[in-house]
Design a protein around this motif. Structure first.
Motif: not given
Length: 161
Positions: A123-127, A141-145, A153-161
């Motif tokens: 959550a902190d990383y997403l912000v 890298n953060t998604l993978e590691r 993972r779904a939120l990170l992909r949808a927002m930033y990849l």
């Protein structure tokens, strides 16, 4: 004290620093979303949400004492501040202990200890990725590691990849 009351108290504690308030409110929203979607039990969800609200409680002290808000300084100074901040909350001591521990480890990516810890980091990383303008390579890298929850993972992909 309810989670919302703790958030209101944290807004007051932030002494008008809108960046700090906006940051913890967004982390709280992501933590709540991820925790609920991942099916945390009520006690763990409550601990997670309160930890998200207070995770950067040491930032004002760190700015004054160290001249910056380096994550390691936050982890060093945060737990004692959390214990004092939550002393009148009516929370069980075990919950306060866990929240203080989470605040003392919210930048520690090795040895993640439990789903609440994992979700708080996500959550902190997403912000932070938005606020700090991290590169696509950093996000990949953060998604993978680091990211482990399906929801995070779904939120990170949808927002930033």
């Amino acid at each position: 004290m309810t989670t919302a009351e703790i958030a209101r108290k944290m807004v007051a504690y932030s002494n008008g620093n809108r960046h700090d308030v906006n940051h913890f409110m967004k982390v709280w929203a992501f933590a709540k979303t991820i925790g609920e979607c991942e099916g945390l039990d009520k006690a763990s969800q409550d601990i997670l949400e309160i930890a998200a609200i207070v995770h950067d409680i040491a930032c004002p002290l760190c700015r004054e004492k160290y001249g910056n808000t380096n994550g390691k300084y936050q982890e060093l100074e945060g737990p004692a501040l959390v214990r004092d901040f939550l002393s009148d909350s009516g929370l069980p001591q075990s919950a306060v202990d866990r929240i203080a521990w989470l605040v003392g480890h919210h930048h520690t990516l090795q040895g993640i200890d439990g789903p609440d810890h994992q979700i708080l980091i996500e959550a902190d990383y997403l912000v932070n990725v938005d606020e700090s303008g991290y590169s696509r390579e950093n996000v990949e890298n953060t998604l993978e590691r680091v990211f482990r929850t399906e929801t995070g993972r779904a939120l990170l992909r949808a927002m930033y990849l």
